[in-house]
Each structure stands twice: as C-alpha cells, then as structure tokens.
Design a protein around this motif. Structure first.
Motif, PDB file in Angstrom:
ATOM      1  N   PHE A 116     -29.453 -40.299   2.426  1.00  0.00           N
ATOM      2  CA  PHE A 116     -28.096 -39.918   2.071  1.00  0.00           C
ATOM      3  C   PHE A 116     -27.171 -40.421   3.167  1.00  0.00           C
ATOM      4  N   SER A 117     -26.215 -41.265   2.799  1.00  0.00           N
ATOM      5  CA  SER A 117     -25.273 -41.842   3.757  1.00  0.00           C
ATOM      6  C   SER A 117     -23.871 -41.365   3.438  1.00  0.00           C
ATOM      7  N   GLY A 118     -23.203 -40.768   4.425  1.00  0.00           N
ATOM      8  CA  GLY A 118     -21.818 -40.342   4.205  1.00  0.00           C
ATOM      9  C   GLY A 118     -21.356 -39.383   5.282  1.00  0.00           C
ATOM     10  N   GLY A 119     -20.400 -39.839   6.091  1.00  0.00           N
ATOM     11  CA  GLY A 119     -19.894 -39.027   7.179  1.00  0.00           C
ATOM     12  C   GLY A 119     -18.579 -38.335   6.895  1.00  0.00           C
ATOM     13  N   VAL A 120     -18.017 -38.543   5.701  1.00  0.00           N
ATOM     14  CA  VAL A 120     -16.765 -37.872   5.343  1.00  0.00           C
ATOM     15  C   VAL A 120     -17.033 -36.384   5.161  1.00  0.00           C
ATOM     16  N   VAL A 121     -16.268 -35.550   5.845  1.00  0.00           N
ATOM     17  CA  VAL A 121     -16.446 -34.103   5.734  1.00  0.00           C
ATOM     18  C   VAL A 121     -15.654 -33.608   4.522  1.00  0.00           C
ATOM     19  N   ARG A 122     -16.358 -32.964   3.618  1.00  0.00           N
ATOM     20  CA  ARG A 122     -15.742 -32.458   2.390  1.00  0.00           C
ATOM     21  C   ARG A 122     -15.417 -30.971   2.534  1.00  0.00           C
ATOM     22  N   PRO A 123     -14.292 -30.529   1.987  1.00  0.00           N
ATOM     23  CA  PRO A 123     -13.905 -29.115   2.113  1.00  0.00           C
ATOM     24  C   PRO A 123     -14.811 -28.206   1.309  1.00  0.00           C
ATOM     25  N   VAL A 124     -14.683 -26.924   1.563  1.00  0.00           N
ATOM     26  CA  VAL A 124     -15.498 -25.916   0.880  1.00  0.00           C
ATOM     27  C   VAL A 124     -15.380 -26.071  -0.633  1.00  0.00           C
TER      28      VAL A 124
END
Length: 222
Positions: A57-65
């Motif tokens: 799993f690749s992805g460093g964008v922080v997603r909100p709750v």
C-alpha cells in the motif's frame, strides 16, 4: 444543470479512463493511494483469491476522520492496511509506503522500498480507482517499465461506481472533477516526461470540455 447530460459526458470519461487488462498472477499487488476505500477492498479480494502473496500500500497523504473509514487521521497506506486486515489479509503479507503524495511518487517511493527490503518482485498487479487506471498505466510505462505489470480496478460501471462512492460519502461532483483532472494530465503530462502519450478520442475530449464549462474543474493541474 441537466443531470442526465452531466452523466452522459461523465460516463464517456469513465469508460475511457477505465482501461481494462486481463488479470494474471503476480509477485505483489501494488496499490496506489486514494481517497476511495474500495481500492483497498479490491486489493484484499485479489490477495484472498490467490493472485499474489504480498500487497504494497503506497500513499502518504493523510486523510481526515471517516474519509477512508478511519476513526483517526491516517495516511492512505495506513488506512488501507486497516481495511485489508479487516478483510482477512495477514499483516505479514502487507508492506507500507508512507511517503508518496502523488502518482509518480507512488512508483518512485515503492521502488525505493523494494530496494531497501531487498525484495526481488518482478510481476505486479497495479490497483487504483477505475477512472485512474489509464493514467496509472501510462505513468507505470515510464516510472515502472523495468517490471512486468497489469493494471486493475474493482469492476464497475459509471453508475455503480457513483452509487458506491455516494455510500462512502464521496460526492459525484468530486468524482467528475477528478476525472476531468485526470484527462487533463493525460494530455499535458507526456511533454513533462511523467507518462506516455495516450490517444484521446475526439468524443471523449469534447465531453471533457463540456464538463469544464459546467464547472467540473476542481482538480486541474497547473
């Protein structure tokens, strides 16, 4: 706005973007970051069906709750990890790449991870949302060309995909704006060396221009 007309144009873009290739077994399922949790559901499904023994799993964008079914802010990779675990994928079969913040970086950072872990994977299934499959393929042909790969997404029509997104709290407006943004990138990114050129049918480009006129331009590249 005429919703039927919007859906007609958007469906043309969706069908064009959803490049479909036959699945084949691989060394690893490589999942590019997304705001859509069904991407992780599909990766887990492929793992459970025996298509590959590992998932990245690749992805460093922080997603909100709540955006990826998460109860606290998490990176896309971390949230996808939780979804995969809930679907029965063992933790030891999952690798996380938590730095990438765009499609090109997904490939660059994942290749770095493979080198750091001394993993000699050669065959991959690249997983994304249906309407990002063509751009994923075009980018991989530049950034991941030393590997064998196929691109894949959870089978969906435009209508079933929109219904799935609405159930996850993802608006139709967001999906359509993402699709116009992706088509723009397919047009302009080859000159930047980010991806290979893809033929865009006149009917698809006309639909794109009409959707821009209707205001679906929230994700244009500068």
């Amino acid at each position: 706005m005429d919703e039927n007309l919007i859906d007609y144009y958007a469906r043309l873009l969706f069908d064009y973007h959803f490049l479909q290739q036959p699945l084949q077994k691989a060394d690893c399922i490589f999942v590019l970051g997304s705001h859509d949790p069904s991407v992780a559901d599909y990766a887990a499904q492929l793992y459970n069906e025996g298509f590959a023994p590992y998932i990245i799993f690749s992805g460093g964008v922080v997603r909100p709750v709540g955006e990826l079914r998460n109860t606290v802010p998490k990176t896309e990779a971390e949230a996808f990890f939780d979804i995969a675990i809930s679907r029965g994928v063992p933790a030891e079969a999952i690798l996380l790449e938590n730095e990438a913040t765009n499609t090109g970086a997904n490939f660059i950072c994942t290749k770095k991870l493979l080198q750091e872990k001394n993993l000699n994977f050669k065959r991959f299934i690249l997983v994304q949302k249906p309407y990002m499959i063509r751009r994923t393929y075009a980018t991989a042909m530049v950034q991941f060309k030393e590997f064998d790969f196929v691109v894949s997404a959870l089978p969906d029509t435009y209508d079933s995909y929109i219904a799935r997104c609405l159930a996850e709290g993802i608006t139709k407006e967001r999906v359509i704006s993402n699709m116009t943004g992706d088509l723009q990138r397919l047009k302009i990114y080859p000159d930047k060396g980010f991806l290979i050129a893809m033929d865009i049918p006149e009917e698809v480009w006309s639909a794109y221009e009409r959707l821009l006129e209707l205001g679906f331009e929230g994700r244009m590249a500068s």
